[in-house]
Write an enzyme that holds these catalytic residues in place. Structure first.
Site, PDB file in Angstrom:
ATOM      1  N   ASP A 176       6.273  35.225  26.112  1.00 28.31           N
ATOM      2  CA  ASP A 176       6.275  33.852  26.623  1.00 28.31           C
ATOM      3  C   ASP A 176       4.861  33.374  26.932  1.00 28.31           C
ATOM      4  OD1 ASP A 176       7.437  31.417  27.702  1.00 28.31           O
ATOM      5  OD2 ASP A 176       6.959  32.219  29.669  1.00 28.31           O
TER       6      ASP A 176
ATOM      7  N   ASP B 228       5.481  25.113  25.689  1.00 28.28           N
ATOM      8  CA  ASP B 228       6.310  26.168  26.258  1.00 28.28           C
ATOM      9  C   ASP B 228       7.086  26.885  25.154  1.00 28.28           C
ATOM     10  OD1 ASP B 228       7.866  27.761  27.909  1.00 28.28           O
ATOM     11  OD2 ASP B 228       9.319  26.179  28.315  1.00 28.28           O
TER      12      ASP B 228
END
Length: 482
Positions: A335, A84
């Site tokens: 992201d 992540d």
């Protein structure tokens, strides 16, 4: 969708510097969805929910369908974690582990090593309360305060002799879950590496309880406890520069026959770059945009989006997307853990309106599909478009700060599939309305999702404080590096 990662060092003949290669094995769990519009509806809903929630959370959230799973060893046990780039802490489920509201959160078949870490099978040790890592995980709380919480005597605090008093438990939240963990240290090693890559005294969180988070997370954000930051302590050249190249999948696992490469470290080529989409390029050309500093969320990879072009019309982005203010609000986050790009409502409506203005007269609006998928606009393909399907679609480009322009291939912003109810081909614009409330609540104004990043090598250059994009043949790149 999930991406399974295994790491190994590679030294191919046409590269000068060594780097660490991580294969991202893409898979789609068909058992979770029984139709394409179910996949799209789930993806759209989760992307929107995550974006709305992280304005009041500490990090970008994770959900099934958008994950990359990283496998490595802690001590003697191999574990798998979600990768992540929107968070900055590495945490692992530890035995005994209890997860609340975790049913259906992931498909076990997509995670190679989901078992919690067994502390009795390792030389693991608690991180002391006086360590900088303890202060970092507690939002820079002074070590004296943390050692007081750990019940270290006052004279020992004054003398700096609290080594035997462990760092207090910490709370960490994502957009759709949270956890309570303790900080530990142990040797991290990469399986199948040659030669082996080991990080001694690797710091990570060990959680015995979590809410909505059944799998641990390897944070790749800009914080000091992230995986790249800790790798950088051993090798700055590797830890301060990483990239990935996602093979286009269009929610169809049959299209993905090679892993997507994730690379720690910079690759320097000494011959013509055969992986560029533009065959005339002698070397790969990246379009770089500077990272924006965020005083509130320093671990985000924030960039400034200045405009978007639909067809031949350039539409200026609002100021909130172009910069981050003193309170940490604004900018666009790049992201890896969210699927679809999110835009502020008024800007999204401008893009959607221009898109519909340019092709609305040529294609019939598929409103029923919009209701079932949560995406818009959607259109039915013309029945006479056999040879050049969707040939009337306008091009789409994003213009970032630093004169960086990223031209999207059609499959990155327009997904076409068969509507089984109407028995016709249909296509939808793959951008999302971030909502007007997001701007009022603060936080990032937009998000650049991984669906729009497919077919690009996305570079995170932490020393130069920039993010770069280059169109690549990701499958060919993987073949050459492996």
């Amino acid at each position: 969708m999930a991406y399974i990662l295994l790491l190994f060092l590679f030294f191919p003949f046409n590269f000068i510097n060594a780097a660490v290669l991580l294969p991202l094995s893409h898979s789609i769990s068909a058992a979770q969805f029984n139709a394409t519009h179910h996949i799209l509806k789930s993806t759209a809903a989760r992307s929107a929910a995550r974006f709305h929630r992280y304005t009041r959370r500490v990090s970008l959230p994770l959900s099934p369908g958008t994950d990359y799973t990283l496998s490595f060893s802690i001590g003697e046990q191999t574990i798998s974690l979600y990768m992540d780039t929107g968070s900055d802490v590495v945490w692992i489920p530890c035995h005994p582990f209890r997860c609340v509201l975790c049913d259906g959160k992931y498909s076990p078949a997509t995670v190679s090593h989901p078992d919690p870490l067994n502390l009795t099978q390792s030389n693991i040790s608690r991180t002391p309360c006086k360590s900088p890592a303890c202060s970092a995980v507690h939002s820079s709380t002074p070590s004296s305060d943390l050692c007081a919480i750990a019940k270290c005597p006052i004279d020992a605090i004054e003398m700096g002799e609290c080594d035997k008093f462990p760092c207090p438990s910490f709370y960490y939240a994502y957009g759709d879950g949270s956890l309570i963990a303790n900080l530990y240290q142990e040797t991290l090693s990469i399986p199948m590496s040659a030669p082996g890559l080991k990080l001694h005294n690797f710091t990570f969180g060990c959680a015995h309880s979590a809410l909505g988070e059944p799998i641990g997370v390897a944070g790749f954000g800009r914080g000091v406890l992230s995986l790249p930051a800790q790798v950088a302590q051993l090798s700055p050249d590797i830890g301060n520069y990483f990239s990935y190249c996602l093979i286009s999948h269009s929610f169809n696992e049959a299209r993905v026959r090679q892993p997507s490469p994730l690379i720690l470290g910079q690759i320097q080529r000494n011959k013509k770059d055969e992986f560029s989409v533009n065959e005339e390029e002698e070397v790969v050309l990246y379009s770089y945009t500077p990272l924006l500093e965020n005083p509130k969320h320093s671990y985000f990879y924030c960039v400034g989006l200045e405009a978007m072009t639909v067809g031949n019309r350039r539409i200026r982005a609002p100021v909130s997307l172009q910069r981050v203010d003193r309170k940490g609000n604004g900018g666009m986050v790049v992201d890896s853990g969210t699927t679809l790009t999110m835009l502020p409502t008024k800007f999204y409506q401008s893009i959607l309106g221009e898109f519909d203005c340019q092709i609305g007269a040529d294609y019939t609006r598929a409103t029923a599909v919009e209701e079932r998928t949560g995406l818009r606009p959607c259109y039915y393909a013309k029945r006479d478009e056999k040879e050049k399907l969707w040939r009337r679609l306008p091009k789409l480009a994003l213009h970032f700060g630093g004169n960086s322009t990223v031209v999207m291939p059609r499959r990155n912003y327009f997904h076409d599939f068969v509507d089984t109810d109407a028995r016709r081909r249909v296509g939808c614009l793959m951008l999302m309305d971030g909502g007007a409330a997001a701007a009022e609540e603060g936080g990032p104004a937009g998000l650049f999702g991984n669906y729009q990043q497919q077919g690009f090598e996305v570079v995170y250059d932490l020393e130069q404080k920039r993010v770069g994009f280059a169109r690549r043949k990701c499958a060919s790149l993987w073949k050459a590096l492996s």
